[in-house]
Write a protein that holds these residues in place. Structure first.
Motif, PDB file in Angstrom:
ATOM      1  N   SER A 113       0.836  -1.198   0.000  1.00  7.91           N
ATOM      2  CA  SER A 113       0.000   0.000   0.000  1.00  7.91           C
ATOM      3  C   SER A 113       0.875   1.254   0.000  1.00  7.91           C
ATOM      4  O   SER A 113       1.850   1.360   0.740  1.00  7.91           O
ATOM      5  CB  SER A 113      -0.922   0.002   1.224  1.00  7.91           C
ATOM      6  N   ASP A 125      -0.292   4.113   0.900  1.00 10.63           N
ATOM      7  CA  ASP A 125      -0.691   4.855   2.091  1.00 10.63           C
ATOM      8  C   ASP A 125      -0.091   4.202   3.335  1.00 10.63           C
ATOM      9  O   ASP A 125       0.258   3.033   3.339  1.00 10.63           O
ATOM     10  CB  ASP A 125      -2.221   4.889   2.217  1.00 10.63           C
ATOM     11  N   HIS A 149       8.019   7.036   5.666  1.00 10.40           N
ATOM     12  CA  HIS A 149       7.579   8.404   5.937  1.00 10.40           C
ATOM     13  C   HIS A 149       7.840   8.839   7.378  1.00 10.40           C
ATOM     14  O   HIS A 149       8.102  10.018   7.626  1.00 10.40           O
ATOM     15  CB  HIS A 149       6.074   8.545   5.642  1.00 10.40           C
ATOM     16  N   ASN A 162     -11.864  10.974   7.478  1.00 10.24           N
ATOM     17  CA  ASN A 162     -10.669  11.697   7.058  1.00 10.24           C
ATOM     18  C   ASN A 162     -10.514  12.984   7.856  1.00 10.24           C
ATOM     19  O   ASN A 162     -11.341  13.888   7.759  1.00 10.24           O
ATOM     20  CB  ASN A 162     -10.739  12.011   5.563  1.00 10.24           C
ATOM     21  N   ALA A 172      -1.513  15.377   6.362  1.00 14.77           N
ATOM     22  CA  ALA A 172      -2.027  14.050   6.028  1.00 14.77           C
ATOM     23  C   ALA A 172      -3.486  13.943   6.452  1.00 14.77           C
ATOM     24  O   ALA A 172      -3.959  14.692   7.325  1.00 14.77           O
ATOM     25  CB  ALA A 172      -1.202  12.957   6.699  1.00 14.77           C
ATOM     26  N   MET A 188      -5.458   4.488   8.829  1.00 12.00           N
ATOM     27  CA  MET A 188      -5.019   4.717   7.454  1.00 12.00           C
ATOM     28  C   MET A 188      -4.590   6.172   7.355  1.00 12.00           C
ATOM     29  O   MET A 188      -5.367   7.081   7.695  1.00 12.00           O
ATOM     30  CB  MET A 188      -6.144   4.427   6.465  1.00 12.00           C
ATOM     31  N   VAL A 189      -3.349   6.391   6.916  1.00  9.85           N
ATOM     32  CA  VAL A 189      -2.786   7.742   6.843  1.00  9.85           C
ATOM     33  C   VAL A 189      -2.394   8.004   5.392  1.00  9.85           C
ATOM     34  O   VAL A 189      -1.610   7.242   4.819  1.00  9.85           O
ATOM     35  CB  VAL A 189      -1.562   7.891   7.767  1.00  9.85           C
ATOM     36  N   ARG A 190      -2.928   9.060   4.810  1.00 11.69           N
ATOM     37  CA  ARG A 190      -2.604   9.417   3.426  1.00 11.69           C
ATOM     38  C   ARG A 190      -1.875  10.755   3.399  1.00 11.69           C
ATOM     39  O   ARG A 190      -2.380  11.764   3.906  1.00 11.69           O
ATOM     40  CB  ARG A 190      -3.872   9.492   2.594  1.00 11.69           C
ATOM     41  N   ASP A 191      -0.685  10.750   2.823  1.00 10.13           N
ATOM     42  CA  ASP A 191       0.112  11.971   2.688  1.00 10.13           C
ATOM     43  C   ASP A 191      -0.503  12.837   1.588  1.00 10.13           C
ATOM     44  O   ASP A 191      -0.521  12.455   0.418  1.00 10.13           O
ATOM     45  CB  ASP A 191       1.557  11.599   2.344  1.00 10.13           C
ATOM     46  N   VAL A 192      -1.030  14.003   1.983  1.00  9.90           N
ATOM     47  CA  VAL A 192      -1.672  14.905   1.012  1.00  9.90           C
ATOM     48  C   VAL A 192      -0.898  16.209   0.885  1.00  9.90           C
ATOM     49  O   VAL A 192      -1.433  17.193   0.362  1.00  9.90           O
ATOM     50  CB  VAL A 192      -3.137  15.192   1.435  1.00  9.90           C
TER      51      VAL A 192
END
Length: 487
Positions: free
Chosen positions: A160, A162, A183, A215, A230, A248-252
């Protein structure tokens, strides 16, 4: 009289004997059938009925035979004593048949239930026997299916893009996927990655109350002290039985930065159109004011106060015209005069006259240029203007001694980069988001117009390039320019 009754007596005697024979034959047949199928309740019932009817037939036939014999030997009075016993036996046999028939229905229901249970037991036995024979195969199949499922979810966890984090109910780390390790720095608690601890506590409280959180934008600490924005989602894993939480961590950061760049571009485009209109409207009156001021200045006496006043007016009008010219440069949409040029030569010309001034202020300018660099297709004078502006800003950002690093290199095929980094005071996030706005400046009043970076931004955009900034308060600022090569 005796002769005339002979046929009746013969029929009575022969019929009685045949009744006994047939009843015994029927009983014998039912005994054989019952012995062949002992579990068949119907045969058992018919056996009892045949037995009772056989008794009845024997009793009835024997009574008739005895009666005829007694009549033949002329002692009929004996029959009068035997007759009640014969009738009683007949009655008992009928009662027996009736009782068997009445209770047979209940026996039949019980027998059906027994047979049904027996069939169920037989089916269960067959199923158990089949499972026993195929247990090893089934175990292998289940084990293989479990292994495939585990491998699939393990690959999802490991591949993944993420960040996936598994924690205890209080946030202690249990597992983190490779993307998270790339990360985030190694820590034992998920809350340690948050720059705002209260934000983490609010997320944990929301998960504790609702079992999940959607989120949520947060700022996390990454490797090497890098911070990035994130989106964090979390849900309690009820099936585990241990109260674990899956995050769940998404780098934005890149997405949000791109949106901010798009917003800045749109804002600068709008301001540019406005600036062009204002500059043209203001430039004409300023030209007239400057012309008349110079005429009056020529006719005034050399030592008069009027001439000094006119010189002040002239000076400030010229300053206003420079601002208007900067506005026009910022708003001008005409393409630059591009031609193939050597970027290192352009940088060398800029450093030739800017390094000396910087060193006089105690600032060392260090160039770290790539060995070879493809030519770029650009307006060299415009690129010089951008580089000079960035170096001057770097000098102003350094209070006292410091360093300015000018670095070049190939970012990717078809693109080169120039980085101008200083060890100055740096900028906070709010200042960093406004540095390309026209007329925004952090310099003291009267020192800068606030158009330098706006004009530089427009020049780089007209060259099809990008200009990025990374800055940390107290640690300095780095501007990176990306330009396409001549190819």
């Amino acid at each position: 009289m005796i002769v005339s009754a002979f046929p009746i007596v013969s029929v009575d005697l022969i019929g009685s004997m045949l009744m006994i024979v047939f009843s015994l034959l029927c009983f014998e047949r039912m005994v054989r059938l019952t012995s062949l199928e002992r579990e068949n309740i119907l045969w058992t019932y018919l056996l009892f009925v045949c037995a009772a009817l056989s008794i009845f037939a024997i009793s009835r036939s024997a009574g008739h035979i005895v009666k005829q014999v007694l009549l033949f030997v002329e002692v009929p009075w004996v029959w009068g004593h035997i007759r009640p016993f014969s009738g009683s036996v007949n009655t008992l046999t009928f009662i027996l048949v009736a009782s068997v028939t009445v209770f047979f229905e209940r026996v039949w229901v019980i027998n059906r239930a027994i047979l049904r249970d027996r069939r169920a037991l037989r089916d269960a036995h067959e199923e158990l026997s089949w499972l026993n024979r195929n247990l090893e195969i089934l175990v292998d199949e289940r084990t293989e299916a479990l292994a495939v499922s585990e491998k699939k979810y393990r690959r999802m966890f490991e591949l993944s893009g993420d960040i996936i984090v598994v924690t205890t109910g209080d946030g202690r780390l249990l597992a983190i996927n490779p993307a998270g390790e790339e990360h985030l720095e190694g820590r034992d608690h998920f809350g340690a990655f948050f720059t705002d601890v209260e934000r983490f506590q609010a997320i944990m409280e929301a998960i504790g109350q609702k079992g999940r959180v959607g989120n949520t934008e947060v700022t996390l600490r990454g490797l090497g002290g890098r911070t990035f924005r994130a989106l964090v989602s979390g849900v309690t894993d009820i099936d585990s039985g241990e109260g674990t939480i899956l995050f769940m961590v998404r780098d934005v950061e890149e997405t949000l930065t791109m949106r901010e760049k798009m917003a800045t571009t749109e804002k600068l485009a709008a301001v540019g159109e406005l600036s062009a209109g204002v500059a043209h409207e203001v430039n004409n009156p300023l030209g007239i004011i400057l012309g008349y001021t110079q005429l009056l200045k020529r006719s005034a006496e050399d030592e008069s106060t009027l001439k000094e006043d006119l010189s002040v007016i002239e000076k400030h009008v010229i300053g206003c015209k420079k601002v208007v010219e900067s506005l026009l440069n910022f708003a001008r949409s005409a393409p630059p005069e591009k031609r193939p040029c050597d970027l290192h030569k352009t940088i060398g010309e800029v450093l030739a006259f800017s390094r000396h001034q910087a060193e006089m202020d105690g600032i060392q300018v260090i160039s770290e240029l790539a060995d070879t660099l493809p030519e770029i297709y650009a307006d060299a004078e415009k690129i010089k203007q951008v580089l000079i502006n960035l170096i001057i800003n770097a000098v102003h950002a350094i209070d006292g001694h410091g360093e300015i690093h000018v670095t070049t290199g190939i970012a990717d095929p078809g693109t080169v980069f120039i980085t101008i980094a200083d060890t100055g005071c740096g900028m906070d996030a709010d200042t960093r988001s406004r540095i390309f706005d026209p007329f925004f400046t952090t310099k003291p009043t009267g020192t800068g117009t606030g158009l330098g970076l706006s004009v530089s931004y427009g020049i780089i955009k007209n060259h099809g390039g990008e200009i990025d900034v990374i800055s940390t308060p107290g640690k300095g600022t780095a501007f990176t320019i990306h330009l396409p090569t001549a190819g």
